[in-house]
Design an enzyme around this catalytic site. Structure first.
Site, PDB file in Angstrom:
ATOM      1  N   LYS A 194       2.817  14.103   3.343  1.00 58.02           N
ATOM      2  CA  LYS A 194       1.528  13.413   3.237  1.00 58.02           C
ATOM      3  C   LYS A 194       1.444  12.315   4.289  1.00 58.02           C
ATOM      4  O   LYS A 194       2.112  11.288   4.203  1.00 58.02           O
ATOM      5  CB  LYS A 194       1.322  12.787   1.850  1.00 58.02           C
ATOM      6  CG  LYS A 194      -0.137  12.380   1.691  1.00 58.02           C
ATOM      7  CD  LYS A 194      -0.371  11.258   0.705  1.00 58.02           C
ATOM      8  CE  LYS A 194      -0.194   9.876   1.244  1.00 58.02           C
ATOM      9  NZ  LYS A 194      -1.171   9.433   2.262  1.00 58.02           N
ATOM     10  N   GLY A 247       7.131   2.957   4.315  1.00 54.34           N
ATOM     11  CA  GLY A 247       5.934   2.153   4.102  1.00 54.34           C
ATOM     12  C   GLY A 247       6.312   0.804   3.524  1.00 54.34           C
ATOM     13  O   GLY A 247       7.413   0.292   3.771  1.00 54.34           O
ATOM     14  N   SER A 248       5.402   0.254   2.742  1.00 50.07           N
ATOM     15  CA  SER A 248       5.615  -1.105   2.226  1.00 50.07           C
ATOM     16  C   SER A 248       6.666  -1.119   1.111  1.00 50.07           C
ATOM     17  O   SER A 248       6.826  -0.133   0.377  1.00 50.07           O
ATOM     18  CB  SER A 248       4.298  -1.657   1.679  1.00 50.07           C
ATOM     19  OG  SER A 248       3.825  -0.844   0.632  1.00 50.07           O
ATOM     20  N   THR A 249       7.329  -2.251   0.963  1.00 46.51           N
ATOM     21  CA  THR A 249       8.313  -2.411  -0.113  1.00 46.51           C
ATOM     22  C   THR A 249       7.619  -2.284  -1.469  1.00 46.51           C
ATOM     23  O   THR A 249       8.168  -1.692  -2.408  1.00 46.51           O
ATOM     24  CB  THR A 249       9.023  -3.770   0.052  1.00 46.51           C
ATOM     25  OG1 THR A 249       9.808  -3.696   1.254  1.00 46.51           O
ATOM     26  CG2 THR A 249       9.951  -4.090  -1.108  1.00 46.51           C
ATOM     27  N   GLU A 250       6.392  -2.797  -1.542  1.00 45.04           N
ATOM     28  CA  GLU A 250       5.629  -2.729  -2.802  1.00 45.04           C
ATOM     29  C   GLU A 250       5.435  -1.267  -3.243  1.00 45.04           C
ATOM     30  O   GLU A 250       5.722  -0.905  -4.388  1.00 45.04           O
ATOM     31  CB  GLU A 250       4.276  -3.387  -2.517  1.00 45.04           C
ATOM     32  CG  GLU A 250       3.422  -3.640  -3.687  1.00 45.04           C
ATOM     33  CD  GLU A 250       2.025  -4.073  -3.201  1.00 45.04           C
ATOM     34  OE1 GLU A 250       1.842  -4.399  -2.012  1.00 45.04           O
ATOM     35  OE2 GLU A 250       1.122  -4.053  -4.052  1.00 45.04           O
ATOM     36  N   GLY A 252       7.130   1.270  -2.104  1.00 47.76           N
ATOM     37  CA  GLY A 252       8.472   1.834  -2.284  1.00 47.76           C
ATOM     38  C   GLY A 252       8.921   1.709  -3.738  1.00 47.76           C
ATOM     39  O   GLY A 252       9.506   2.633  -4.312  1.00 47.76           O
ATOM     40  N   GLU A 269      12.368   3.789   3.533  1.00 49.53           N
ATOM     41  CA  GLU A 269      12.466   2.937   4.730  1.00 49.53           C
ATOM     42  C   GLU A 269      11.297   1.969   4.628  1.00 49.53           C
ATOM     43  O   GLU A 269      10.139   2.365   4.749  1.00 49.53           O
ATOM     44  CB  GLU A 269      12.403   3.821   5.984  1.00 49.53           C
ATOM     45  CG  GLU A 269      12.941   3.151   7.215  1.00 49.53           C
ATOM     46  CD  GLU A 269      11.857   2.565   8.075  1.00 49.53           C
ATOM     47  OE1 GLU A 269      11.569   1.366   7.890  1.00 49.53           O
ATOM     48  OE2 GLU A 269      11.311   3.299   8.906  1.00 49.53           O
ATOM     49  N   CYS A 303       8.170  -2.083  11.410  1.00 49.18           N
ATOM     50  CA  CYS A 303       8.925  -2.600  10.268  1.00 49.18           C
ATOM     51  C   CYS A 303      10.076  -3.487  10.739  1.00 49.18           C
ATOM     52  O   CYS A 303      10.538  -4.342  10.004  1.00 49.18           O
ATOM     53  CB  CYS A 303       9.429  -1.446   9.412  1.00 49.18           C
ATOM     54  SG  CYS A 303      10.153  -0.139  10.378  1.00 49.18           S
ATOM     55  N   GLU A 400       6.136 -10.278   5.306  1.00 45.37           N
ATOM     56  CA  GLU A 400       5.907  -9.392   6.459  1.00 45.37           C
ATOM     57  C   GLU A 400       4.420  -9.435   6.832  1.00 45.37           C
ATOM     58  O   GLU A 400       3.558  -9.108   6.013  1.00 45.37           O
ATOM     59  CB  GLU A 400       6.308  -7.959   6.078  1.00 45.37           C
ATOM     60  CG  GLU A 400       6.161  -6.990   7.228  1.00 45.37           C
ATOM     61  CD  GLU A 400       6.668  -5.590   6.902  1.00 45.37           C
ATOM     62  OE1 GLU A 400       6.270  -5.040   5.854  1.00 45.37           O
ATOM     63  OE2 GLU A 400       7.451  -5.051   7.702  1.00 45.37           O
TER      64      GLU A 400
HETATM   65  P1  NDP Z   1       1.639   1.642   2.195  1.00 49.26           P
HETATM   66  O1  NDP Z   1       3.035   1.438   1.780  1.00 49.26           O
HETATM   67  O2  NDP Z   1       0.554   1.550   1.180  1.00 49.26           O
HETATM   68  O3  NDP Z   1       1.460   3.079   2.918  1.00 49.26           O
HETATM   69  C1  NDP Z   1       2.488   3.939   3.327  1.00 49.26           C
HETATM   70  C2  NDP Z   1       2.247   5.342   2.780  1.00 49.26           C
HETATM   71  O4  NDP Z   1       2.334   5.321   1.352  1.00 49.26           O
HETATM   72  C3  NDP Z   1       0.857   5.897   3.083  1.00 49.26           C
HETATM   73  O5  NDP Z   1       0.953   7.293   3.313  1.00 49.26           O
HETATM   74  C4  NDP Z   1       0.114   5.604   1.791  1.00 49.26           C
HETATM   75  O6  NDP Z   1      -1.012   6.415   1.582  1.00 49.26           O
HETATM   76  C5  NDP Z   1       1.177   5.913   0.776  1.00 49.26           C
HETATM   77  N1  NDP Z   1       0.944   5.351  -0.545  1.00 49.26           N
HETATM   78  C6  NDP Z   1       0.209   4.265  -0.893  1.00 49.26           C
HETATM   79  N2  NDP Z   1       0.234   4.072  -2.229  1.00 49.26           N
HETATM   80  C7  NDP Z   1       0.998   5.070  -2.747  1.00 49.26           C
HETATM   81  C8  NDP Z   1       1.397   5.422  -4.072  1.00 49.26           C
HETATM   82  N3  NDP Z   1       1.023   4.711  -5.134  1.00 49.26           N
HETATM   83  N4  NDP Z   1       2.192   6.508  -4.237  1.00 49.26           N
HETATM   84  C9  NDP Z   1       2.593   7.240  -3.180  1.00 49.26           C
HETATM   85  N5  NDP Z   1       2.230   6.959  -1.903  1.00 49.26           N
HETATM   86  C10 NDP Z   1       1.458   5.892  -1.682  1.00 49.26           C
HETATM   87  O7  NDP Z   1       1.328   0.645   3.367  1.00 49.26           O
HETATM   88  P2  NDP Z   1      -0.107   0.079   3.830  1.00 49.26           P
HETATM   89  O8  NDP Z   1      -0.717   1.064   4.718  1.00 49.26           O
HETATM   90  O9  NDP Z   1      -0.916  -0.350   2.655  1.00 49.26           O
HETATM   91  O10 NDP Z   1       0.326  -1.204   4.627  1.00 49.26           O
HETATM   92  C11 NDP Z   1       0.578  -2.395   3.896  1.00 49.26           C
HETATM   93  C12 NDP Z   1       1.804  -3.086   4.437  1.00 49.26           C
HETATM   94  O11 NDP Z   1       2.934  -2.255   4.291  1.00 49.26           O
HETATM   95  C13 NDP Z   1       1.761  -3.405   5.919  1.00 49.26           C
HETATM   96  O12 NDP Z   1       1.034  -4.572   6.185  1.00 49.26           O
HETATM   97  C14 NDP Z   1       3.223  -3.554   6.200  1.00 49.26           C
HETATM   98  O13 NDP Z   1       3.646  -4.824   5.809  1.00 49.26           O
HETATM   99  C15 NDP Z   1       3.864  -2.505   5.327  1.00 49.26           C
HETATM  100  N6  NDP Z   1       4.137  -1.255   6.056  1.00 49.26           N
HETATM  101  C16 NDP Z   1       5.418  -0.986   6.418  1.00 49.26           C
HETATM  102  C17 NDP Z   1       5.684   0.135   7.172  1.00 49.26           C
HETATM  103  C18 NDP Z   1       7.065   0.474   7.612  1.00 49.26           C
HETATM  104  O14 NDP Z   1       7.223   1.128   8.631  1.00 49.26           O
HETATM  105  N7  NDP Z   1       8.099   0.123   6.856  1.00 49.26           N
HETATM  106  C19 NDP Z   1       4.634   1.038   7.624  1.00 49.26           C
HETATM  107  C20 NDP Z   1       3.325   0.704   7.127  1.00 49.26           C
HETATM  108  C21 NDP Z   1       3.107  -0.422   6.379  1.00 49.26           C
HETATM  109  P3  NDP Z   1      -2.450   6.093   2.250  1.00 49.26           P
HETATM  110  O15 NDP Z   1      -2.260   5.063   3.289  1.00 49.26           O
HETATM  111  O16 NDP Z   1      -2.804   7.383   2.807  1.00 49.26           O
HETATM  112  O17 NDP Z   1      -3.329   5.668   1.138  1.00 49.26           O
END
Ligand code: NDP
Length: 497
Positions: A194, A247-250, A252, A269, A303, A400
């Site tokens: 996804k 993606g985000s720690t939240e 995660g 990650e 990140c 972050e």
């Molecule tokens: P997210 O963690 O929300 O997004 C990363 C992925 O997770 C996207 O594909 C997103 O889907 C998906 N996702 C979101 N919610 C869920 C869920 N409940 N269950 C499963 N998958 C989910 O990051 P954001 O785009 O909201 O960015 C917010 C912050 O996260 C940034 O400001 C940054 O601090 C951090 N971040 C860290 C990254 C890294 O490389 N470690 C990369 C990106 C963000 P979709 O976006 O399609 O809704």
């Protein structure tokens, strides 16, 4: 600041985004079961770029069923490791042949500079597939001498973990797809990927190349959609054996909860707030250039961005002025403008988030030596920013930001810097700049981070493991270590007396 937003689009890319893009399930391009689509935007203009099939629970259900069947009974499992490796290599070749097109797609969908996507994102993705193609034939178990009496032949097999759900972010859309798909395919898993809602295009175009390369149906399924629906359904699905997330720690943490239902394996990650430490004995010219690039590369949307700059007091002013001068030189504009060095942030949400952090920083007493504001009157641009007067308890230092904003802080005693650098819930990366090689390696040992760079920053290689200590994640991407994410070990013990 005037921002030039260049309108020209690569002809093949124009054709690709002209029609609503479908999702890839079981080797076929399909509309969403609901019939819904969602828009992806050009961050340089804020205008809609393309419409994308909006996958949700029903589409994830179909994709998981296809991946399950491909794993349990498809031709993929009967292929030799060498055949698997050749398919992955072919995918790398196809991607390389379409480098220019992919760089355009990344630039349009994510906002990053075309010129940078062409020399970084695309070749690194190609290299990742090639590196992993080589591993397909080298995933070995061991023979184990055992001491339990009798005569036994004991050995281990490393088997693919099964159906893998992969959820990726928007900061390096193609590269993250390659980091995830490459090792999973080398190990013999099947995948439901996804991509992020902001940047689904390159993964969907990659899906076309997956089919052109000749992967059997159902081995790679790509379902674009929203995290709360498609992503959550994938993370919770009882027929998915493993979920890999960046993606985000939240989010995660939400993934960990969702995975608990069938106790699927999880690798994560996540975020970072990486310390970048400059000592007075460093080669200051390279430390200044490296520290600027540590935070401003990819607009700070990394990140591992070097977002906490610690400088030994006697050279603090010089380094801060140097990094600020580098920031001033950066040409901000549309990713398609050949002059552009820094494009827009990916989305209006990210723009508001970064601007919110800047306001929070100013209200807590931080000062901008350079930048500090939104840039331009359209698109999601932010000025490259250096903040001083910052302290460890400020929001801008603790959290972050994921934008082109660095906080600079002096230190006096080299002994004090380790606890300060480690004072973060994150532990993804860190860097040290010094000519004292002993000090550099002592620092590397004491910094609690998955990667430590010495006199360099942002050096990545398919062979070098990458991942986080503390709340920056579980497991490692890249290197042979990533194969642990996609394999499980079976111990076989035969009585041969
Ligand atoms: P997210 O963690 O929300 O997004 C990363 C992925 O997770 C996207 O594909 C997103 O889907 C998906 N996702 C979101 N919610 C869920 C869920 N409940 N269950 C499963 N998958 C989910 O990051 P954001 O785009 O909201 O960015 C917010 C912050 O996260 C940034 O400001 C940054 O601090 C951090 N971040 C860290 C990254 C890294 O490389 N470690 C990369 C990106 C963000 P979709 O976006 O399609 O809704």
């Amino acid at each position: 600041m005037g921002i030039a937003v260049s309108p020209q689009i690569h002809p093949q890319v124009a054709e690709f985004i002209d029609k609503p893009r479908k999702m890839l399930i079981n080797g076929r391009w399909m509309n969403a079961a609901s019939g819904k689509t969602f828009p992806t935007y050009n961050p340089a203009t804020g205008e809609v770029l393309a419409q994308i099939a909006e996958g949700d629970r029903d589409d994830i259900e179909q994709a998981v069923r296809a991946a399950r069947k491909a794993f349990d009974s498809g031709p993929w499992r009967r292929m030799t490791p060498s055949e698997r490796g050749r398919l992955i290599w072919k995918l790398a070749d196809l991607l390389e042949q379409h480098s220019e097109e992919f760089a355009y797609i990344e630039s349009l969908d994510n906002g990053k500079a075309f010129n940078i996507a062409k020399v970084a994102d695309v070749p690194l993705a190609v290299d990742m597939f090639r590196y992993m193609a080589g591993w397909a034939t080298k995933i070995e178990g061991n023979t184990i001498p055992i001491s339990s009496g009798g005569k036994f032949l004991a050995y281990t097999l490393r088997e693919p973990i099964g159906v893998v759900g992969q959820i990726i972010p928007w900061n390096f859309p193609l590269l993250m797809a390659a980091w995830k798909l490459g090792p999973a395919l080398a190990a013999g898993c099947t995948v439901v990927l996804k991509p992020a809602e902001q940047t689904p295009l390159s993964a969907l175009r990659l899906g076309e190349l997956v089919m052109e390369a000749g992967f059997p149906e159902g081995v790679v399924n790509i379902v674009p959609g929203y995290g709360e629906t498609a992503g959550a359904a994938l993370a919770a699905h009882p027929n998915v054996d493993k979920v890999a997330f960046t993606g985000s720690t939240e989010v995660g943490k939400l993934i960990v909860h969702a995975a608990a239902g069938n106790l699927k394996k999880v690798s994560l990650e996540l975020g970072g707030k990486s310390p970048n430490v400059v000592f007075k004995d460093a080669d200051l010219d390279s430390a200044i250039a490296g520290s600027a690039s540590a935070i401003f590369f990819n607009h700070g949307q990394c990140c591992c961005a070097g977002s906490r700059l610690y400088v030994e007091k006697s050279v603090y002013d010089r380094v801060v002025e140097g990094v600020a001068a580098e920031a001033k030189k950066i040409k901000v504009g549309s990713g398609l403008d050949p002059e552009t060095q820094m494009g827009p942030l990916v989305s209006v949400e990210q723009l508001n988030r970064v601007c919110g952090y800047l306001e929070a920083g100013f209200s807590e007493g931080a000062k901008a030596v350079v930048g500090g504001h939104k840039a331009g009157d359209r698109g999601y641009f932010v000025e490259p920013t250096v903040l001083v007067n910052t302290k460890e308890d400020m929001k801008v230092v603790k959290e972050e930001i994921f934008g082109p904003v660095v906080t600079a802080m002096p230190f006096t005693d080299p002994e004090e810097i380790i606890p300060r650098a480690n004072d973060s819930e994150y532990g993804l990366a860190a860097a040290v700049w010094t000519r004292d090689i002993g000090k550099a390696h002592r620092m590397a040992e004491q910094l609690r981070a998955g990667t430590v760079w010495i006199n360099c920053y942002n050096v990545f290689d398919a062979a070098l493991p990458f991942g986080g200590y503390k709340q920056s994640g579980w497991g490692r991407e890249m290197g042979h270590e990533v194969l642990n994410n996609y394999t499980q070990t079976k111990a076989v013990c035969a009585n041969i007396a």
